[in-house]
Scaffold this motif. Structure first.
Motif, PDB file in Angstrom:
ATOM      1  N   UNK A   1      51.533  49.108  18.372  1.00  0.00           N
ATOM      2  CA  UNK A   1      50.977  48.306  19.477  1.00  0.00           C
ATOM      3  C   UNK A   1      49.651  48.932  19.951  1.00  0.00           C
ATOM      4  N   UNK A   2      49.675  50.270  20.110  1.00  0.00           N
ATOM      5  CA  UNK A   2      48.454  50.977  20.535  1.00  0.00           C
ATOM      6  C   UNK A   2      47.331  50.793  19.523  1.00  0.00           C
ATOM      7  N   UNK A   3      47.724  50.887  18.251  1.00  0.00           N
ATOM      8  CA  UNK A   3      46.754  50.788  17.151  1.00  0.00           C
ATOM      9  C   UNK A   3      46.008  49.443  17.224  1.00  0.00           C
ATOM     10  N   UNK A   4      46.792  48.355  17.383  1.00  0.00           N
ATOM     11  CA  UNK A   4      46.169  47.025  17.441  1.00  0.00           C
ATOM     12  C   UNK A   4      45.339  46.883  18.722  1.00  0.00           C
TER      13      UNK A   4
ATOM     14  N   UNK B   1      46.319  56.870   9.677  1.00  0.00           N
ATOM     15  CA  UNK B   1      45.252  57.749  10.150  1.00  0.00           C
ATOM     16  C   UNK B   1      45.208  57.748  11.681  1.00  0.00           C
ATOM     17  N   UNK B   2      45.470  56.563  12.241  1.00  0.00           N
ATOM     18  CA  UNK B   2      45.491  56.425  13.695  1.00  0.00           C
ATOM     19  C   UNK B   2      46.657  57.232  14.299  1.00  0.00           C
TER      20      UNK B   2
ATOM     21  N   UNK C   1      42.517  44.128  20.194  1.00  0.00           N
ATOM     22  CA  UNK C   1      42.667  43.902  21.647  1.00  0.00           C
ATOM     23  C   UNK C   1      44.124  43.692  22.002  1.00  0.00           C
ATOM     24  N   UNK C   2      44.409  43.830  23.268  1.00  0.00           N
ATOM     25  CA  UNK C   2      45.791  43.615  23.728  1.00  0.00           C
ATOM     26  C   UNK C   2      46.205  42.181  23.457  1.00  0.00           C
ATOM     27  N   UNK C   3      45.255  41.246  23.631  1.00  0.00           N
ATOM     28  CA  UNK C   3      45.566  39.839  23.414  1.00  0.00           C
ATOM     29  C   UNK C   3      46.034  39.615  21.986  1.00  0.00           C
ATOM     30  N   UNK C   4      45.318  40.278  21.055  1.00  0.00           N
ATOM     31  CA  UNK C   4      45.682  40.058  19.651  1.00  0.00           C
ATOM     32  C   UNK C   4      47.099  40.569  19.400  1.00  0.00           C
TER      33      UNK C   4
END
Ligand code: HEM
Lengths: 187, 462
Positions: free
Chosen positions: A10-13, A72-73, A18-21
């Motif tokens: 969730x953090x990665x996206x 990697x993230x 964006x949070x919306x995505x």
């Protein structure tokens, strides 16, 4: 798969897009799990895959590329949560050698039902390390992403090649790593 | 496009908190239940250890007591385990040799240390026998981190064993009795013959005495009659005085000799049976062997001569004298049987049993050698097994040599070496420690022991 991984995703996206995505991906996925993911929870691997696949569709990135980027993230985030695993080492090689015997062991103690992969090592030379990865999940790109994250974290890029072979009817990936000359290995 | 992102995130976060709280609650409950289970498992194991009839002592690697069970505390005569915890094990273990074996080898104590006869010292200074077993306690990495000692209280068993030994002795005395009766019978018979001769001789002398009395009386009254002189002369002639004065002292001497023989047999028997002496006493091995030779004479005299070569300067040793007599008896009887097997049917042929004693350093050595046919190679390592016998059914219980082994090795910390060949016969070489084990002398003894065994490469060590 543990909830931590879902939350990291969730953090990665959210951070890269964006949070919306993320909300959109979540909404459009039909998951087995109805409630929100929490770190210590254990959820179906299929839910994780569904999320990742939907994400690649949504943001238009290829699946392997996405998973590698996610790996990697993840590394610096994991290192942040468990600093003592990382800080005790000067060189990525020393650190990597502890994944199977220390880090994932602690992970399994901490998270009930954690299913960490199995790593074996070969040490052909001072600036080299062979990592043999075995897991039914076959998350090769995830591992590669983590390795990249490790290189970045220790500020010593790691070059790797991957070959896959079958061992006792199970696929294993062999990562042959080369560390940059600059880093001095203490082991 | 989703617009209420924050709302959804908030709702999700609230739900996550709820789930996490629930998880914490579940974990706490789980922890509580696990702790309860652990506690009851601990109580369960503790109650097993408490109810054990054996003494359980756990030692730290350096030999101090880490924990003891209640049985150990009470049997050793203490009130509370705290009196023992932290103490060195030698405070309660009265076994120098066992102690060495245990602690010098803690790290390479491979298998368990099994059922060794030892003894413990109680708080009051009393010592009581135990069967001691030990095993190394290892941590997860296999490193030794202590020693678990399990001791079985064998006081009762010891008493029974003592009674059994006594019973076995009584049994052999019973078996010897017929032979002894025979041994006593011969001197008794000539004591009888001689006494009867003395009785007759006295009858013959009576007239001489009577006439002498008369002569004395008449002489006192002042008149000596020829008649009374003739009377004496006749009486002396009939009595054959020269013959009597030669034979009577001989008969008396023979009688006394017979009495001496009987009384020496009786004395030997009495000493052999050692009634009432249970503990270790100081004894002279030469005279124990002598007694045994006397009481067993009837068992060997038809087939063998016994030659003794005793060291004159043997010190007295502290031992179970009665038990050692039993050992000598068994060896002599065995030697006689071995000789009997080869001289049987051959007239006037006898063998020799040679018994020698000597001092070798810290040891008193006793050898019993026969000129029999030897022990066949294939049974040599079985001879000390209980119930092993080569004798026809009904003649031997097979306990003889097992008993010898038990008494020499277990009861006296001695050794037995057997050398045997068809033409040389068999030699049993017993070695008894002259001094009870002292810590310093232990190593020395071990050393001489090793030299000794290499010197007898062909012999069987037991
Ligand atoms: C601080 C360091 C690390 C921590 C705390 C950590 C922790 C974890 C956790 C919690 C999981 C999830 C297990 C599950 O869901 O059942 C996981 C999986 C995984 N870890 Fe690590 N890890 C660390 C470093 C690494 C590194 C350096 C690698 C290197 C290649 C690695 C390779 C993997 C892979 C490939 C998986 C996926 C599961 C699978 O393949 O079956 N980890 N790890």
């Amino acid at each position: 798969m543990k909830g931590v991984v879902f939350n990291l995703f969730e953090q990665f996206i959210s951070e890269n897009w964006s949070e919306e995505i993320y909300e959109q991906i979540l909404e459009e996925c039909s998951l087995e799990t109805a409630e929100p993911f929490v770190g210590p929870g254990t959820y179906p691997d299929a839910d994780f895959l569904a999320l990742v696949v939907k994400a690649t569709e949504t943001v238009g990135v290829e699946l392997p590329v996405a998973i590698r980027a996610f790996g990697k993230f993840c590394f610096p985030k994991l290192a942040e949560v468990f600093p003592h695993f990382v800080q005790t080492h000067q060189h990525p090689k020393d650190f990597l050698k502890t994944i199977d015997s220390v880090i994932h062991v602690e992970v399994r103690k901490l998270f009930k039902d954690a299913e960490t992969p199995e790593f074996r090592y070969e040490d052909p030379g001072p600036q080299q390390l062979v990592l043999i990865y075995k897991s039914p999940r076959k998350l090769y790109e995830f591992a590669e992403g983590l390795l990249e994250g490790v290189g970045e974290y220790f500020q010593s890029p790691i070059q790797y090649t991957r070959t896959v072979r079958v061992e006792n009817e199970q696929e294993v990936a062999i990562f042959e790593l080369t560390f940059s000359e600059a880093a001095v290995c203490v082991s | 496009m989703i617009t209420d992102v924050s709302e959804r995130k908030l709702a999700r976060a609230q739900k996550q908190v709820q789930i996490l709280e629930q998880m914490i609650e579940d974990k706490t409950r789980e922890l509580f239940i696990t702790q309860e289970e652990l506690r009851s498992a601990k109580e369960y194991f503790e109650s097993i250890i408490r109810s054990m009839q054996d003494l359980l002592i756990v030692l730290r690697p350096e030999g101090t007591i880490q924990s003891v069970n209640e049985r150990a505390v009470s049997l050793l005569g203490y009130q509370h385990e705290d009196e023992l915890i932290g103490q060195f094990i030698t405070k309660v273990l009265n076994d120098q040799e066992g102690f060495h074996e245990l602690f010098l080898n803690v790290d390479d104590l491979e298998g368990p240390f099994n059922q060794r006869e030892s003894s413990f010292i109680g708080k009051a200074g009393n010592s009581f026998p135990v069967l001691l077993s030990g095993s190394t306690l290892r941590d997860k990495k296999g490193k030794s981190c202590g020693l678990v000692l399990l001791a079985l209280d064998i006081q009762e068993r010891k008493i029974l064993e003592q009674q059994l030994l006594q019973a076995q002795k009584m049994e052999s005395i019973g078996q010897l009795a017929a032979g002894m009766a025979h041994e006593i019978n011969t001197p008794i018979q000539f004591i009888g013959d001689n006494t009867r001769f003395l009785q007759e001789a006295f009858c013959e002398l009576q007239p001489v005495l009577d006439h002498s009395t008369t002569l004395v009386e008449t002489t006192e009254s002042g008149s000596i009659s020829i008649k009374s002189l003739d009377g004496i002369a006749n009486a002396v002639k009939t009595a054959d005085l020269p013959y009597l004065s030669e034979e009577i002292p001989k008969a008396i001497a023979q009688t006394l000799e017979g009495v001496e023989r009987v009384s020496s047999i009786v004395r030997a028997m009495k000493e052999f049976s050692h009634p009432g002496v249970e503990g270790k006493t100081s004894a002279d091995i030469n005279s124990l062997i002598d007694n045994t030779i006397v009481v067993s004479r009837n068992e060997w005299k038809y087939v063998a001569d016994i030659k003794t070569e005793f060291a004159p300067d043997l010190p007295q040793i502290t031992c179970f004298a009665g038990q050692l007599s039993q050992v000598f008896l068994n060896l002599i009887v065995n030697a006689a049987h071995a000789i009997a097997e080869i001289v049987e049917g051959k007239d006037n042929e006898t063998g020799t049993i040679r018994i020698a004693t000597r001092i070798d350093n810290q040891w008193l050595e006793i050898s019993v050698c026969d000129t029999g046919g030897g022990i066949p190679e294939q049974i040599r390592d079985k001879i000390f097994d209980p119930f092993f016998t080569t004798k026809p059914v009904g003649t031997g219980t097979g306990q003889g040599l097992a008993l010898v082994h038990d008494i020499v090795v277990e009861k006296h910390q001695g050794t037995i070496v057997v050398e045997s060949s068809p033409d040389m016969g068999t030699t049993f070489l017993l070695r008894l420690p002259i001094n009870p084990v002292l810590e310093d002398s232990l190593q020395e003894r071990m050393d001489t022991q090793n030299e000794h065994s290499t010197a007898h490469m062909k012999a069987i060590e037991v």
